[in-house]
Motif scaffolding. Structure first.
Motif, PDB file in Angstrom:
ATOM      1  N   LYS A 245      15.550 121.785   1.398  1.00 40.62           N
ATOM      2  CA  LYS A 245      15.845 123.207   1.391  1.00 40.62           C
ATOM      3  C   LYS A 245      17.335 123.426   1.620  1.00 40.62           C
ATOM      4  N   ALA A 246      17.813 124.589   1.176  1.00 44.33           N
ATOM      5  CA  ALA A 246      19.250 124.834   1.238  1.00 44.33           C
ATOM      6  C   ALA A 246      19.778 124.800   2.666  1.00 44.33           C
ATOM      7  N   ASN A 247      19.018 125.345   3.601  1.00 45.45           N
ATOM      8  CA  ASN A 247      19.484 125.431   4.988  1.00 45.45           C
ATOM      9  C   ASN A 247      18.876 124.354   5.896  1.00 45.45           C
ATOM     10  N   ARG A 248      18.161 123.417   5.283  1.00 42.40           N
ATOM     11  CA  ARG A 248      17.498 122.413   6.103  1.00 42.40           C
ATOM     12  C   ARG A 248      17.213 121.184   5.246  1.00 42.40           C
ATOM     13  N   ARG A 249      17.826 120.058   5.626  1.00 43.03           N
ATOM     14  CA  ARG A 249      17.658 118.852   4.825  1.00 43.03           C
ATOM     15  C   ARG A 249      17.263 117.677   5.716  1.00 43.03           C
ATOM     16  N   ARG A 250      16.274 116.926   5.224  1.00 41.34           N
ATOM     17  CA  ARG A 250      15.851 115.710   5.893  1.00 41.34           C
ATOM     18  C   ARG A 250      15.583 114.667   4.812  1.00 41.34           C
ATOM     19  N   ALA A 251      15.898 113.413   5.139  1.00 38.58           N
ATOM     20  CA  ALA A 251      15.675 112.329   4.178  1.00 38.58           C
ATOM     21  C   ALA A 251      15.485 111.028   4.942  1.00 38.58           C
ATOM     22  N   LEU A 252      15.015 110.017   4.229  1.00 35.39           N
ATOM     23  CA  LEU A 252      14.904 108.670   4.771  1.00 35.39           C
ATOM     24  C   LEU A 252      16.099 107.841   4.308  1.00 35.39           C
ATOM     25  N   ARG A 253      16.508 106.909   5.125  1.00 36.54           N
ATOM     26  CA  ARG A 253      17.541 105.959   4.706  1.00 36.54           C
ATOM     27  C   ARG A 253      17.226 104.586   5.288  1.00 36.54           C
ATOM     28  N   LEU A 254      17.781 103.578   4.660  1.00 37.43           N
ATOM     29  CA  LEU A 254      17.623 102.202   5.123  1.00 37.43           C
ATOM     30  C   LEU A 254      18.923 101.748   5.780  1.00 37.43           C
ATOM     31  N   VAL A 255      18.803 101.272   7.010  1.00 39.63           N
ATOM     32  CA  VAL A 255      19.971 100.817   7.767  1.00 39.63           C
ATOM     33  C   VAL A 255      19.845  99.312   7.994  1.00 39.63           C
ATOM     34  N   HIS A 256      20.911  98.585   7.712  1.00 40.18           N
ATOM     35  CA  HIS A 256      20.879  97.138   7.888  1.00 40.18           C
ATOM     36  C   HIS A 256      20.755  96.786   9.363  1.00 40.18           C
ATOM     37  N   GLU A 257      19.799  95.921   9.677  1.00 43.21           N
ATOM     38  CA  GLU A 257      19.563  95.496  11.059  1.00 43.21           C
ATOM     39  C   GLU A 257      20.474  94.307  11.354  1.00 43.21           C
ATOM     40  N   LYS A 258      21.343  94.478  12.345  1.00 46.69           N
ATOM     41  CA  LYS A 258      22.320  93.430  12.639  1.00 46.69           C
ATOM     42  C   LYS A 258      21.672  92.194  13.243  1.00 46.69           C
ATOM     43  N   ASP A 259      20.638  92.411  14.065  1.00 46.67           N
ATOM     44  CA  ASP A 259      19.990  91.275  14.724  1.00 46.67           C
ATOM     45  C   ASP A 259      18.510  91.276  14.353  1.00 46.67           C
ATOM     46  N   PRO A 260      18.141  90.685  13.206  1.00 42.40           N
ATOM     47  CA  PRO A 260      16.747  90.734  12.742  1.00 42.40           C
ATOM     48  C   PRO A 260      15.776  89.989  13.658  1.00 42.40           C
ATOM     49  N   LYS A 261      16.283  89.114  14.536  1.00 40.93           N
ATOM     50  CA  LYS A 261      15.382  88.395  15.431  1.00 40.93           C
ATOM     51  C   LYS A 261      14.849  89.280  16.547  1.00 40.93           C
ATOM     52  N   GLN A 262      15.593  90.336  16.884  1.00 34.05           N
ATOM     53  CA  GLN A 262      15.146  91.285  17.896  1.00 34.05           C
ATOM     54  C   GLN A 262      15.204  92.703  17.326  1.00 34.05           C
ATOM     55  N   PRO A 263      14.325  93.000  16.369  1.00 33.34           N
ATOM     56  CA  PRO A 263      14.374  94.314  15.715  1.00 33.34           C
ATOM     57  C   PRO A 263      14.006  95.428  16.676  1.00 33.34           C
ATOM     58  N   LYS A 264      14.639  96.591  16.490  1.00 30.37           N
ATOM     59  CA  LYS A 264      14.368  97.740  17.340  1.00 30.37           C
ATOM     60  C   LYS A 264      13.015  98.370  17.013  1.00 30.37           C
ATOM     61  N   ASP A 265      12.667  98.366  15.740  1.00 30.19           N
ATOM     62  CA  ASP A 265      11.419  99.023  15.323  1.00 30.19           C
ATOM     63  C   ASP A 265      10.774  98.191  14.213  1.00 30.19           C
ATOM     64  N   TRP A 277      16.149  95.458   7.081  1.00 28.89           N
ATOM     65  CA  TRP A 277      16.599  96.842   7.033  1.00 28.89           C
ATOM     66  C   TRP A 277      15.513  97.718   7.654  1.00 28.89           C
ATOM     67  N   ARG A 278      15.921  98.715   8.385  1.00 34.46           N
ATOM     68  CA  ARG A 278      14.952  99.609   9.020  1.00 34.46           C
ATOM     69  C   ARG A 278      15.099 101.023   8.463  1.00 34.46           C
ATOM     70  N   PHE A 279      13.968 101.747   8.422  1.00 37.62           N
ATOM     71  CA  PHE A 279      13.951 103.140   7.987  1.00 37.62           C
ATOM     72  C   PHE A 279      14.405 104.043   9.125  1.00 37.62           C
ATOM     73  N   GLU A 280      15.095 105.115   8.755  1.00 32.88           N
ATOM     74  CA  GLU A 280      15.481 106.166   9.691  1.00 32.88           C
ATOM     75  C   GLU A 280      15.316 107.523   9.014  1.00 32.88           C
ATOM     76  N   VAL A 281      14.957 108.525   9.811  1.00 32.56           N
ATOM     77  CA  VAL A 281      14.968 109.907   9.351  1.00 32.56           C
ATOM     78  C   VAL A 281      16.299 110.512   9.773  1.00 32.56           C
ATOM     79  N   TYR A 282      17.024 111.106   8.851  1.00 33.52           N
ATOM     80  CA  TYR A 282      18.335 111.667   9.183  1.00 33.52           C
ATOM     81  C   TYR A 282      18.562 112.961   8.408  1.00 33.52           C
ATOM     82  N   GLU A 283      19.646 113.620   8.699  1.00 37.87           N
ATOM     83  CA  GLU A 283      20.010 114.886   8.060  1.00 37.87           C
ATOM     84  C   GLU A 283      21.220 114.661   7.165  1.00 37.87           C
ATOM     85  N   PRO A 284      21.026 114.530   5.866  1.00 37.55           N
ATOM     86  CA  PRO A 284      22.167 114.279   4.965  1.00 37.55           C
ATOM     87  C   PRO A 284      23.048 115.512   4.812  1.00 37.55           C
ATOM     88  N   LYS A 285      24.336 115.257   4.648  1.00 36.42           N
ATOM     89  CA  LYS A 285      25.284 116.360   4.453  1.00 36.42           C
ATOM     90  C   LYS A 285      25.380 116.776   2.994  1.00 36.42           C
TER      91      LYS A 285
END
Length: 850
Positions: A245-265, A277-285
């Motif tokens: 939406k014009a006044n509200r944006r949400r999307a998924l993105r993939l972020v490279h995991e620096k330490d794959p042996k101890q993943p956060k999620d 790589w881990r998924f994140e929900v973020y607000e794109p500009k």
């Protein structure tokens, strides 16, 4: 009574522009509309049916055979009506009748007592106190017979498909017979079903720990990357957007995991031999921040190594997963579903299959929809549902049926129901395990209820409504943050990333909301005259009615190969069959799937298809149905056939059948019945108008027509008609096919047409001349000059290819999608750049039109 020789209004004039406007507007109306009862494809707008019926039923006051008594009563009835004028002369009376028909087409006037009384009075003035009979042998969703009852006629509706017949029975018999009392009983019984189902399903749709309610689960089917040294799981995603939406944006993105042996999620990770790589929900500009989807035209791109998995391999992997809608769990152990090495309680570890991307929730303390990543609890409830379904699915119902549909999907219409090529072989494979459990629960509740037959039918239709929204082929619409049901198009195609809706609880219960909509429609229609129609299941080519019994034979037959009704209806049929077990309505649902033999359609050819329903089959079936119509219509009666198709082959098959059945086509009126925003019209030259052909029984001794005389008269007939309809805003392909009626009247009024040498001219040869004259007349409109004067003008200097291109672009104009250039005032049509495939489609259409 109307004399046989008297022309009807539909044969001389019709308020095309006003009726088109009301018909298009009606597509967005829901409250009190019969379309809320159940989906049926290509349902005719009530406005168009109501207006055409009145024009077919009423005589033309300017005709010398028009009864004086009708004129007198019509003037009296129209005098108090707005926009009708004094109507002192016959021409003024004709204009007053057309004005009334245009106003009556307005949805706001459809239940107005003043308009209803006037319409029924006009019908009685034309046909006497005994109501005329209107017959529709391809009744489908019931628009035509419903409007026949509205204007005071008797209605006989039939259809071959059991799903359509159930809709017709409720619409034409149950609701008019029982009225508002039916609404009260429906609310009571619907409340009982809702409460029982909610109690059984609550544990499978839990509320979040913070009190937020999940309303949709966004999934993606997955395949494995086959590139050497990768092996990552590829979620098949058309887009990474969640809210756009014009006044509200949400999307998924993939972020490279620096330490794959101890993943956060670990639950929301994509793991490859090259990293994680881990998924994140973020607000794109901006839109540029959001990455493109992972699947294009069936080819999957690995987000880890960027290698492309071809469509053949995607199909092969999904086939091994039976369509890929379900999660594959490791049932041998019980760690959490988080991934490799994770421990804890809960359901078994997820190995593959569908991946949960995000969960859409509603929180009373926050505005709008919220988006979160999936948790172990989400997968645990899916596993619990799968465990419960395993017990439910083995339950045998009366007649040996399983609780979950296991009927095999037919391959004869694989181009429109394409899911079998991805491994979804049965109708149960179109749903996730939790969805199947939910639907089986509601169907079981409907089957076990104690209520009257009309209420049982309505509850079965309400449960069937859930099928559209609780399917693994529903889409999430980021621009509206809403669900697009599985029948957004007239097809069931593969949906890579799908939305699993919650059935709702409390005030948001979807089943209960449909029950309330049904009750509101019953109360709304209760204000109408409680006239009953008759709905039967029968083949249109084998009518059970006696000879010369109906005044109007008005029907909307299947449009050649446009919609495979029976194949699509099977999706509803298999659930209705289970809901109606043990009732008087179970008999039409006794076969494995809905009836295909005898259906008047063309099955598109395919290497897996064994169907023989080609153009010749369609022509024979439509001819047999038209022949039955010719037999049952009275000598002073009329017929009308609604048709819309983009190819000359479809039209030739229809018109040949009608002509050979003994009908003479006297007029054709294009009514804009489609919205330009519909999915089928996006980036295409889809027809916006449905052409209403008006037919009159051809006399038995019609004689032989001269081919040369017809050719001499044809250009003037088509030219006058194109000029008339252009003034109503009809353009492009809609205008081309709308010229068929007046042209065909020259040909179809004779038993046969012969050349001077005695050779019989068949309809295809005549239609070739019609397309030729239409093209020449259209080119004259495009270039602004007559063919005879073209030699001395700049336009006439155009090469043949340029003239064909100009004509082709003219046919692509849309009746309701135009814009006007501010600089030149030239009408243009909104277009987007075509892909190669669309260019090829456009080239085929150019050959058809030119």
């Amino acid at each position: 009574m109307i004399p046989k020789e008297c022309k009807r209004l539909a044969e001389v004039d019709f308020p095309v522009a006003e009726v088109s406007r009301h018909s298009a507007r009606e597509k967005s109306i829901r409250h009190g509309h019969p379309s809320t009862l159940h989906l049926w494809w290509a349902r005719r707008p009530l406005a168009a049916c109501r207006a055409m019926l009145m024009a077919l039923l009423l005589p033309d006051p300017c005709d010398p055979h028009c009864p004086a008594e009708f004129k007198e009563q019509a003037r009296r009835l129209l005098k108090p009506m707005p926009n009708c004028g004094p109507a002192t002369t016959d021409l003024e009376l004709r204009k007053a009748l057309l004005s009334f028909i245009a106003d009556f087409a307005n949805w706001d006037n459809s239940a107005n007592a003043t308009y209803l009384e006037c319409a029924r009075g006009l019908v009685r003035a034309a046909h006497g106190e005994e109501p005329p009979l209107v017959v529709d042998p391809f009744a489908g969703g019931g628009s035509i017979p419903l409007e026949a009852l509205r204007v005071g006629c008797d209605a006989f509706a039939s259809d071959l498909n059991p799903v359509a017949c159930l809709i017709l029975k409720v619409l034409l018999e149950d609701i008019p017979r029982h009225g508002p009392e039916l609404a009260d009983e429906l609310r009571r019984v619907g409340r009982e079903i809702k409460e029982k189902a909610e109690k059984e399903l609550a544990e499978f749709y839990p509320v979040d720990p913070d009190g937020a309610r999940p309303i949709a689960y966004l999934w993606a089917r997955t395949v494995r990357c086959e590139a050497v040294g990768c092996g990552a799981e590829i979620p098949l995603m058309r887009s990474f957007w969640l809210c756009k939406k014009a006044n509200r944006r949400r999307a998924l993105r993939l972020v490279h995991e620096k330490d794959p042996k101890q993943p956060k999620d670990p639950l929301n990770m994509l793991v490859s031999e090259k990293g994680a790589w881990r998924f994140e929900v973020y607000e794109p500009k901006s839109e540029a921040e959001v990455r493109k989807g992972t699947v294009t035209r069936g080819n999957a791109t690995c987000p880890c190594c960027k290698m492309v998995l071809p469509v053949a391999r995607v199909r092969a992997q999904l086939s091994a997963q039976r369509g890929g809608a379900d999660v594959i769990f490791d049932s041998s152990s019980h760690p959490s579903p988080g991934g490799r090495g994770s421990k804890g309680e809960g359901g078994p570890r997820r190995l593959g299959g569908a991946r949960l991307l995000a969960v859409v929730t509603l929180d009373e303390n926050k505005s709008g929809r919220q988006y979160r990543l999936p948790t172990e609890r989400d997968y645990e409830t899916v596993w619990k549902a799968a465990t419960k379904l395993a017990a439910v699915a083995t339950t045998k119902l009366p007649g040996g049926l399983h609780a979950v549909p296991d009927e095999v999907i037919s391959l004869n219409e694989i181009r429109r129901v394409s899911v079998p090529i991805y491994g979804a072989l049965t109708w149960g494979d179109l749903f996730t395990q939790r969805q199947k459990l939910c639907l089986a629960t509601y169907v079981s509740s409907v089957r076990s209820l104690r209520a009257s037959a009309p209420v049982s039918r309505l509850c079965a239709l309400a449960a069937d409504r859930l099928v559209m929204q609780l399917s693994a082929h529903c889409r999430w619409k980021p621009t509206g943050e809403s669900l697009i049901d599985m029948f957004g198009r007239h097809a069931i195609g593969m949906v890579w990333d799908f939305a699993e809706a919650s059935p709702g609880f409390g005030q948001d219960n979807v089943f209960a909301n449909w029950i309330m909509q049904f009750a509101r429609y019953i109360e709304f229609s209760g204000t109408l005259d409680p006239r009953l129609g008759q709905a039967v299941q029968e083949d249109a080519s084998k009518s059970s009615l006696p000879d010369e019994t109906c005044a109007v034979w008005f029907t909307d037959p299947p449009y050649y190969d446009s919609i495979p009704y029976a194949h699509l209806a099977d999706c509803f049929y298999v659930w209705l069959k289970r809901a109606l077990l043990g009732t008087s309505d179970a008999r039409p649902f006794s076969s494995d799937l809905s009836t295909k033999d005898g259906e008047c359609v063309v099955d598109r050819p395919h290497r897996l298809s064994k169907s023989n329903k080609d153009a010749q089959y369609f022509e024979s079936k439509i001819g047999a149905a038209a022949g039955e119509g010719r037999r049952i219509v009275s000598r002073s009666g009329l017929g009308s056939v609604v048709f819309a198709h983009k190819t000359t082959e479809g039209w030739e098959a229809l018109l040949t059948g009608i002509k050979e059945a003994g009908w003479c086509i006297t007029a054709s009126w294009p009514v804009t019945t489609e919205l330009s925003s519909r999915l089928n019209a996006r980036d295409t030259a889809s027809l916006a108008a449905s052409v209403h052909l008006v037919c009159r029984p051809r006399p038995d001794n019609a004689g032989v027509g001269g081919w040369e005389d017809i050719l001499r008269e044809l250009p003037n007939r088509i030219g006058n008609w194109m000029e008339r309809l252009s003034g109503e805003g009809i353009r492009g392909a809609d205008l081309v096919f709308s010229c068929i009626g007046p042209a065909l009247e020259l040909f179809s009024k004779y038993d046969k047409v012969e050349t001077a040498e005695g050779r019989e001219v068949k309809l295809p040869e005549f239609l070739e001349k019609v397309w030729e004259v239409v093209g020449r007349t259209a080119l004259q409109q495009v270039l602004g000059t007559a063919e005879a004067r073209a030699r001395n003008s700049a336009a006439g200097a155009l090469e043949e290819d340029a003239r064909l291109t100009a004509l082709f672009l003219w046919t692509l104009q849309s009746t309701n999608g135009e814009v006007r250039s501010q600089k030149s005032g030239v009408r243009r049509t909104k277009r987007r750049p075509r892909t190669r495939r669309k260019k090829r489609t456009a080239e085929r259409r150019r050959r058809d039109m030119c």
